[in-house]
Write a protein that holds these residues in place. Structure first.
Motif, short mmCIF file in Angstrom:
data_model
loop_
_atom_site.label_atom_id
_atom_site.label_comp_id
_atom_site.label_asym_id
_atom_site.label_seq_id
_atom_site.Cartn_x
_atom_site.Cartn_y
_atom_site.Cartn_z
N UNK A 83 0.85 -1.20 0.00
CA UNK A 83 0.00 0.00 0.00
C UNK A 83 0.88 1.24 0.00
N UNK A 84 0.37 2.27 -0.65
CA UNK A 84 1.09 3.55 -0.75
C UNK A 84 0.18 4.65 -0.21
N UNK A 85 0.72 5.45 0.69
CA UNK A 85 -0.05 6.55 1.28
C UNK A 85 0.51 7.89 0.84
N UNK A 86 -0.37 8.85 0.74
CA UNK A 86 0.05 10.22 0.41
C UNK A 86 -0.35 11.15 1.56
N UNK A 87 0.46 12.14 1.78
CA UNK A 87 0.23 13.08 2.87
C UNK A 87 -1.15 13.76 2.72
N UNK A 88 -1.92 13.78 3.78
CA UNK A 88 -3.26 14.37 3.87
C UNK A 88 -4.35 13.57 3.15
N UNK A 89 -4.00 12.73 2.21
CA UNK A 89 -5.02 11.98 1.46
C UNK A 89 -5.23 10.60 2.07
N UNK A 90 -4.14 9.97 2.51
CA UNK A 90 -4.22 8.61 3.03
C UNK A 90 -3.76 7.62 1.97
N UNK A 91 -4.33 6.44 2.00
CA UNK A 91 -3.92 5.38 1.07
C UNK A 91 -4.38 5.73 -0.34
N UNK A 92 -3.41 5.78 -1.26
CA UNK A 92 -3.73 6.12 -2.66
C UNK A 92 -3.57 4.91 -3.57
N UNK A 93 -2.97 3.86 -3.02
CA UNK A 93 -2.81 2.64 -3.82
C UNK A 93 -2.72 1.45 -2.87
N UNK A 94 -3.55 0.43 -3.10
CA UNK A 94 -3.45 -0.81 -2.32
C UNK A 94 -3.48 -1.98 -3.28
N UNK A 95 -2.58 -2.92 -3.04
CA UNK A 95 -2.39 -4.04 -3.96
C UNK A 95 -2.40 -5.35 -3.17
N UNK A 96 -3.13 -6.33 -3.68
CA UNK A 96 -3.08 -7.69 -3.13
C UNK A 96 -3.06 -8.63 -4.33
N UNK A 97 -1.84 -9.10 -4.68
CA UNK A 97 -1.67 -9.96 -5.86
C UNK A 97 -1.47 -11.40 -5.42
N UNK A 98 -2.39 -12.26 -5.82
CA UNK A 98 -2.27 -13.69 -5.53
C UNK A 98 -1.30 -14.32 -6.54
N UNK A 99 -0.48 -15.26 -6.06
CA UNK A 99 0.50 -15.87 -6.97
C UNK A 99 0.72 -17.35 -6.66
N UNK A 100 1.27 -18.04 -7.64
CA UNK A 100 1.76 -19.42 -7.47
C UNK A 100 3.27 -19.38 -7.63
N UNK A 101 3.97 -20.00 -6.67
CA UNK A 101 5.44 -20.06 -6.73
C UNK A 101 5.84 -21.51 -6.93
#
Length: 199
Positions: free
Chosen positions: A68-86
């Motif tokens: 997740x990426x947060x920006x000052x005063x705005x809060x979370x501007x990007x959230x990622x949950x990528x499922x994968x197979x290893x």
């Protein structure tokens, strides 16, 4: 010299006529065997160099990369949950195996299992990417995947090198692997296996 001959009552002395070469062969048996060990160890070393790598097991795991990426005063501007197979192919680099012959014994010093090849495949159908405010670039997404793959590789390597079960499995696979080159004619040869310690 002649040794004393003890006879049971009623038994006649008899002389066994041994071929003259029998005793010489008996004396030469061990040198011949060590020669066979040296020859066989050289053959095995050559075959292993040609084969390069031996897979001892495979690892299949599922996981989720979260970021997740947060920006000052705005809060979370990007959230990622990528499922994968290893997927990882684990084994030993045969070029690192040391082979030594001593008398009638061939000793193999075997390196710890390592990740020979691996892949991390994202499943975007099960992934959640909220990037309306701050777009997830291809470069950033690839960096997340690469970092996770490196982390999984490191974890698998550490687990393999410290696990007694992994070592036992490696020995079992390695013994089966060399069995096809071990000649039946030299069945009196002994084979020992040791861990190769990294210096």
């Amino acid at each position: 010299g002649c040794g004393a001959v003890s006879l049971r009552r009623g038994e006649r002395p008899h002389h066994r006529h041994r071929p003259p070469y029998a005793s010489r062969l008996a004396q030469q048996w061990l040198p011949d065997l060590s020669g066979a060990a040296i020859t066989e160890s050289a053959t095995l070393a050559r075959e292993m160099r040609a084969s390069a790598r031996l897979e001892t097991m495979t690892v299949d795991e599922q996981g989720v990369i979260t970021s997740s990426t947060s920006a000052f005063l705005i809060g979370v501007v990007q959230s990622v949950a990528i499922t994968y197979d290893y997927h990882a192919s684990v084994g030993i680099d045969l070029s690192k195996v040391q082979v030594a012959a001593s008398g009638n014994t061939i000793t193999f010093r075997i390196p710890a299992p390592e990740v020979l090849s691996d892949s991390l495949t994202p499943d975007y159908s099960k992934s959640v990417i909220n990037d309306t405010w701050y777009t997830l670039t291809d470069v950033r997404r690839q960096q997340l995947l690469d970092d996770e793959q490196n982390a999984r590789r490191t974890a698998v390597t550490a687990d393999q090198s410290s696990s007694d079960a992994a070592w036992a499995n490696t020995l079992n696979v390695f013994e089966n692997y060399i069995a096809k080159w071990i000649s039946l004619g030299n069945s009196r040869l002994e084979y020992k296996f040791e861990r190769l310690t990294e210096e």
